[in-house]
Design an enzyme around this catalytic site. Structure first.
Site, PDB file in Angstrom:
ATOM      1  CB  SER A  64      86.530   9.265 -32.181  1.00 30.33           C
ATOM      2  OG  SER A  64      86.732   8.187 -31.302  1.00 30.33           O
ATOM      3  CE  LYS A  67      84.561   5.348 -33.304  1.00 23.00           C
ATOM      4  NZ  LYS A  67      85.388   6.109 -32.345  1.00 23.00           N
ATOM      5  CB  SER A 120      82.402   8.440 -30.631  1.00 27.38           C
ATOM      6  OG  SER A 120      83.686   8.423 -31.189  1.00 27.38           O
TER       7      SER A 120
END
Length: 382
Positions: A64, A67, A120
């Site tokens: 993640s 992101k 997230s």
């Protein structure tokens, strides 16, 4: 005569060693840093200087921390048009972490970025990607284009959320480059630094409280971001940013079972090596003669610059040089840059600040030829 006059106009340099005193810190020789991560890097966020690295160019899945790129593009898009996104079933049909979006919800692009960076949310990342580009595949093209612009030479994006894919990878070094760029975006930096945020929904008309997954914000003094990540394939991934006394650091670890501890160790090391150096010439002022103007001179003043981070051992070697002509030709406009003050270490320029005119001086209207003007100016000068 013309040659002599030209020589009279050469630029003068005033070289001054800094008279300031900084808290010098003796750094004892220590054993090399040991971190559990498969790949790691620590950089000075302001200039990209590498302070520590371990397998920093080795390609790995990033989970993640993906992101960071998704949120950056989302916020840059929102800065132009922070449109309200209506969530569809396709947008939320994604596994993994979530900010709890449901079909029919309405919220802005910025709110989706908040959901990505705090909890997230894979649903938030997928929703933003589809809202911006029409599909996550089309958004990945946008991500890879931006990666190329940032010179992330060992990175390839496939998904906006960071779910595992054989062709979805990065390096510790590339993630540090990305994080530095993202933290220079004020909207990104503001969101990434928040421990808790109330995210505003348009439909339903409510706010939802989201708690940041980045525990370093509470664990480490000066931490201001950035992003966590985890999948079974990637292991624990973490990108952090911390700021103290004018020093800005970014640390990255990939596949690190002890990331919280390792990041504190990395950041401590960085702060032990670097100190903030103030760049502020706003108090500098000098009167410069004007040739061919309605006034004989103009005041030139300095400006405040951005502080820089340097190694403690380099502080005494920094030089400050004023670069300014001995006179100026009219016309001169108020605020016009007429010179600079340069900060150097050895032959490297560390920073510059502008020297600007404090007032407007119009050109004198006269029938005298240029030679007569020069002679009068020299007579007045001497």
């Amino acid at each position: 005569m013309v040659v002599l006059l030209k020589k009279a106009a050469i630029t003068f340099l005033i070289v001054l060693f800094f008279p300031f005193f900084f808290p010098m810190m003796a750094i004892a020789d220590t054993a090399p840093l040991q971190v559990s991560a498969k790949s790691a890097i620590l950089i000075n966020a302001d200039d990209g200087r590498i302070l520590y690295a371990k397998n920093e160019n080795e390609r790995r899945p990033m989970a993640s921390t993906t992101k960071i790129m998704t949120a950056l593009i989302t916020l840059e898009t929102a800065a132009v048009n922070n449109k309200v996104v209506t969530i569809t079933d396709k947008m939320v049909r994604v596994e993994g972490s979530s900010m709890g979006l449901r079909p029919g919800d309405k919220l802005s692009l910025r709110a989706l970025a908040e959901g990505m960076l705090l909890v997230s949310g894979n649903d938030a990342a997928n929703s933003a990607a589809i809202a911006i580009s029409g599909s996550d595949q089309a958004f990945a093209v946008l991500m890879n284009k931006r990666a190329k612009e940032l010179n992330m030479t060992n990175t390839h994006f496939v998904t906006p959320s960071g779910l595992d894919d054989e062709n979805h990878y990065t390096t510790a070094k590339d993630l540090a480059i990305l994080a530095a760029a993202a933290m220079h975006n004020p909207d990104f930096a503001e969101i990434a630094s928040q421990k808790v945020m109330a995210v505003q929904f348009v439909n339903p008309d409510q706010t939802r409280k989201l708690k940041n997954h980045n525990k370093l914000l509470s664990m480490y003094d000066g931490c201001i971001g950035v992003k966590t990540g985890f999948t079974k394939k990637s292991g624990r991934c973490l990108v952090s940013s911390a700021q103290r006394n004018g020093v800005n650091l970014i640390a990255v670890t990939l596949n690190d079972p002890d990331d919280w501890k390792d990041h504190q160790k990395l950041l401590d090391y960085g702060f032990s090596k670097l100190t903030g150096y103030k760049i502020d010439d706003s108090s500098y002022a000098v009167k410069i003669p004007i040739v061919g103007g309605v006034a004989d001179s103009v005041v030139v003043h300095g400006c405040k610059g951005n502080d820089i981070a340097v190694e403690y051992s380099d502080v005494s070697g920094i030089k400050r040089t004023v670069e300014l002509s001995s006179f100026l030709y009219a016309p001169v406009e108020e605020g016009q840059t007429v010179g600079c003050i340069r900060y150097t270490l050895n032959t490297q320029t560390l920073a510059t600040t502008d020297l600007v005119a404090a007032a407007t001086v119009a050109q004198e209207k006269t029938d005298k030829n240029i030679f007569q003007k020069w002679m009068e100016w020299l007579k007045n000068l001497f």
